[in-house]
Motif scaffolding. Structure first.
Motif, short mmCIF file in Angstrom:
data_model
loop_
_atom_site.label_atom_id
_atom_site.label_comp_id
_atom_site.label_asym_id
_atom_site.label_seq_id
_atom_site.Cartn_x
_atom_site.Cartn_y
_atom_site.Cartn_z
N GLN A 113 0.83 -1.21 0.00
CA GLN A 113 0.00 0.00 0.00
C GLN A 113 0.86 1.26 0.00
O GLN A 113 2.06 1.22 0.34
CB GLN A 113 -0.90 0.00 1.24
CG GLN A 113 -1.87 -1.17 1.28
CD GLN A 113 -2.67 -1.17 2.57
OE1 GLN A 113 -2.13 -1.41 3.64
NE2 GLN A 113 -3.95 -0.88 2.46
N ILE A 114 0.23 2.38 -0.38
CA ILE A 114 0.95 3.66 -0.36
C ILE A 114 1.43 3.96 1.05
O ILE A 114 2.58 4.35 1.27
CB ILE A 114 0.04 4.80 -0.89
CG1 ILE A 114 -0.38 4.55 -2.34
CG2 ILE A 114 0.75 6.15 -0.75
CD1 ILE A 114 0.77 4.57 -3.33
N VAL A 144 2.15 21.96 -4.34
CA VAL A 144 1.26 21.32 -3.39
C VAL A 144 -0.12 21.15 -4.02
O VAL A 144 -0.62 22.03 -4.73
CB VAL A 144 1.16 22.15 -2.09
CG1 VAL A 144 0.57 23.53 -2.36
CG2 VAL A 144 0.34 21.43 -1.03
N GLY A 145 -0.71 19.99 -3.82
CA GLY A 145 -1.99 19.69 -4.43
C GLY A 145 -1.89 18.79 -5.65
O GLY A 145 -2.89 18.20 -6.07
N GLN A 150 1.24 13.37 -3.54
CA GLN A 150 0.63 13.14 -2.23
C GLN A 150 1.43 12.21 -1.32
O GLN A 150 1.58 12.48 -0.13
CB GLN A 150 -0.80 12.64 -2.41
CG GLN A 150 -1.75 13.72 -2.91
CD GLN A 150 -3.17 13.21 -3.10
OE1 GLN A 150 -3.47 12.06 -2.80
NE2 GLN A 150 -4.04 14.06 -3.60
N PRO A 151 2.00 11.11 -1.83
CA PRO A 151 2.80 10.25 -0.94
C PRO A 151 4.00 10.98 -0.34
O PRO A 151 4.38 10.72 0.81
CB PRO A 151 3.24 9.10 -1.85
CG PRO A 151 2.20 9.05 -2.92
CD PRO A 151 1.83 10.48 -3.16
N ARG A 157 4.91 14.78 6.36
CA ARG A 157 4.05 14.99 7.54
C ARG A 157 4.40 14.00 8.64
O ARG A 157 4.51 14.38 9.82
CB ARG A 157 2.58 14.83 7.14
CG ARG A 157 1.60 15.13 8.28
CD ARG A 157 0.22 14.57 8.00
NE ARG A 157 0.22 13.10 8.01
CZ ARG A 157 0.23 12.38 9.13
NH1 ARG A 157 0.24 12.95 10.32
NH2 ARG A 157 0.21 11.04 9.04
N GLN A 158 4.60 12.74 8.26
CA GLN A 158 4.94 11.73 9.27
C GLN A 158 6.29 12.03 9.91
O GLN A 158 6.44 11.93 11.13
CB GLN A 158 4.96 10.35 8.62
CG GLN A 158 3.59 9.83 8.19
CD GLN A 158 3.68 8.47 7.53
OE1 GLN A 158 4.63 7.72 7.72
NE2 GLN A 158 2.66 8.13 6.73
N LEU A 159 7.27 12.40 9.09
CA LEU A 159 8.60 12.69 9.64
C LEU A 159 8.57 13.85 10.61
O LEU A 159 9.20 13.82 11.67
CB LEU A 159 9.59 13.00 8.51
CG LEU A 159 10.25 11.82 7.81
CD1 LEU A 159 11.14 12.30 6.69
CD2 LEU A 159 11.06 10.98 8.81
#
Length: 543
Positions: A113-114, A144-145, A150-151, A157-159
């Motif tokens: 999955q992504i 952006v957008g 997106q990935p 964002r996670q980092l």
């Protein structure tokens, strides 16, 4: 431990994220910090190697043979740090790696999955091999957008969530358009762009606002308030007269100070911008000026980005202004060479395919017969050999096997060559992507040659990107008519440089523009500009 700076873009593409990031890197380096730059490209191509230059611009090749985005060239020129294959990755490469791992059974039957597999791969790329650097800067291509990006945004964002807040920084580059009928800069496009970025879960810390005039206090206040950044973090990014002004412009606007403030660095070394001031002074206050004619086949100037900068560096080395006259190679095929007569030097750069090559050959013949300073690059060297074979040896059929079958294959496709002590082999009808002679290879120069004089040494290393070579079996015949093979591969099999002794006429199989820097101009371009200035002086004396 390295601190991470993420650079994103909004509103429109081509605002200059790569240049902005490279300029900030130069400022941090000028304070004594070490910095690494990486590029994330959202396209699904494995790399840009098979993309057309009219669409994507030039392919920048690293010393270790990676075909990368042209922004990597900005990184190298502004930081002086040679990039590697681990500094650039595309979404296509990530997907390719993941699918290959899945086919091997590495995921033990899991659904791919992504999130988390693609985002984990992106995070691993971002955080790998960063020890010893004070800062790591990550640029995301596009805006952006964009659906394909997106990935990458999710990985960032996670980092930012996983790392301490004080170890990451988000810079968002946007456009402030001026509307003449309203007589004002409009902040709404930037507000919408930031809103999109925040909807993904990323709050920018600094706004870099591209504009053609100063941002009024009210608009600056509005941007800070609506985008949730400090007023001092709204950085004006005015259009510059030349790209090497950009680091100083950002410093005056306080960009590097704002970055250090975010990271809580209060004891940063004083900045030393003297080398950059010397570069911009040479550009703004030239002692003379020349015109260089570039005989090109691609209308998109980004196809020659590194070449344009290397020519400018040659001017910096001589404190001379250099104007580029773009000459469409096909326009010379009618026999009208008027465009070549008004320039002080001629460059025939690289390219692929037969279109426009007859015009390039005409330009090379004109340079040979007129004695005008000439530099041929990659295809330019191959065509210089074909020109000599046709018009001096008398081989009318002289050509390259790249253009089709020929009775006199002056240039032919390489089937194998040496790389790091190993034999590289290619199939004639194999894949196009990543199958050329790529990266840095050594060459040995003939003592006393023009090449030796220019470089000041007999062994050099330069970057290559080609799959055709000058056929060494024609060497003796070409040398008999004055085209000397002054640079060869260490085994003596592959021609690397040809030259003529009676004028500044030199052509190389490699791409010297890829390693030219504003702070260390490449000697071939410095030499070409010097020769053009000398020719200009002689013409003035003769008049």
């Amino acid at each position: 431990m390295a601190r991470y700076i993420f650079v994103t873009g909004g509103v429109v593409s081509s605002l200059g994220k790569g240049l902005a990031g490279a300029s900030l890197a130069a400022l941090l380096q000028a304070r004594g910090y070490s910095i690494r730059m990486k590029k994330l490209d959202p396209y699904l191509n494995v790399d840009p190697g098979t993309m057309g230059p009219d669409q994507h611009g030039e392919v920048f090749v690293t010393s270790d043979g990676a075909e990368t985005d042209l922004d990597i060239g900005h990184y190298e020129r502004f930081t002086g740090r040679p990039a590697t294959s681990t500094d650039s990755i595309s979404q296509g490469r990530i997907f390719s790696n993941i699918i290959a791992a899945e086919r091997r059974g590495d995921f033990l039957g899991k659904t791919i999955q992504i999130v988390p597999h693609v985002t984990d791969a992106i995070k691993a790329f971002i955080t790998s091999e960063n020890s010893g650097f004070d800062f790591v800067m990550i640029e995301i291509g596009g805006t952006v957008g964009d659906i394909e990006a997106q990935p990458f945004y999710e990985a960032i964002r996670q980092l930012r969530q996983e790392m301490p807040y004080s170890d990451t920084l988000s810079i968002h580059l946007t456009l402030l358009p001026y509307i003449p009928t309203a007589g004002e800069l409009k902040t709404k496009p930037t507000q919408h762009s930031v809103a999109t970025l925040r909807s993904i879960g990323i709050q920018p810390n600094i706004l870099l606002c591209r504009c053609d005039r100063a941002i009024p206090p009210e608009e600056r206040r509005k941007l800070a308030s609506f985008c949730s950044v400090a007023p001092s973090a709204v950085i004006e990014a005015l259009d510059a007269s030349n790209i090497y002004d950009v680091p100083m412009a950002y410093h005056r606007e306080g960009l590097d100070a704002e970055v250090l403030r975010h990271f809580g660095i209060t004891d940063a070394p004083a900045i030393n911008l003297a080398p950059w001031l010397a570069v911009t002074d040479a550009i703004k206050n030239p002692r003379a000026s020349i015109t260089v004619g570039v005989v090109a086949k691609y209308p998109h100037k980004d196809a020659y980005k590194s070449l344009v900068e290397a020519i400018a560096h040659g001017g910096v080395a001589n404190k001379a202004g250099v104007k580029i006259e773009w000459i469409d190679s096909q326009s010379l095929e009618s026999g009208d060479l008027t465009a070549l007569m008004g320039v002080d030097a001629i460059i025939v750069p690289g390219g692929f395919g037969q279109r426009g090559t007859e015009g390039k050959i005409a330009a090379i013949r004109y340079a040979r017969e007129s004695g005008k300073p000439f530099l041929g690059i990659c295809l330019g060297m191959q065509l210089a050999c074909i020109e000599a074979a046709r018009h001096q040896i008398g081989l009318k059929a002289a050509s390259s096997t790249e253009f089709g079958p020929t009775e006199a294959p002056i240039v032919a496709q390489m089937m194998e060559w040496m790389s790091d002590g190993q034999i590289e082999k290619r199939a004639e009808n194999g894949d196009l992507g990543g199958t050329m002679r790529l990266g840095a290879f050594p060459a040995v120069l003939e003592t006393g040659s023009l090449a030796h004089k220019i470089y000041g040494e007999t062994t050099i290393s330069e970057r290559h990107r080609h799959r055709y070579e000058v056929n060494a079996r024609y060497r003796r015949a070409l040398e008999d008519v004055g085209l000397r093979f002054s640079g060869l591969s260490p085994d003596g099999l592959l021609p690397e440089i040809v030259e003529r002794r009676e004028s500044f006429f030199i052509a190389v199989q490699f791409h010297p523009e890829l390693v030219s820097r504003p702070l260390s101009p490449h000697p071939l371009f410095a030499g070409l500009v010097e020769a053009a200035l000398l020719g200009q002086s002689k013409a003035a004396l003769a008049a």
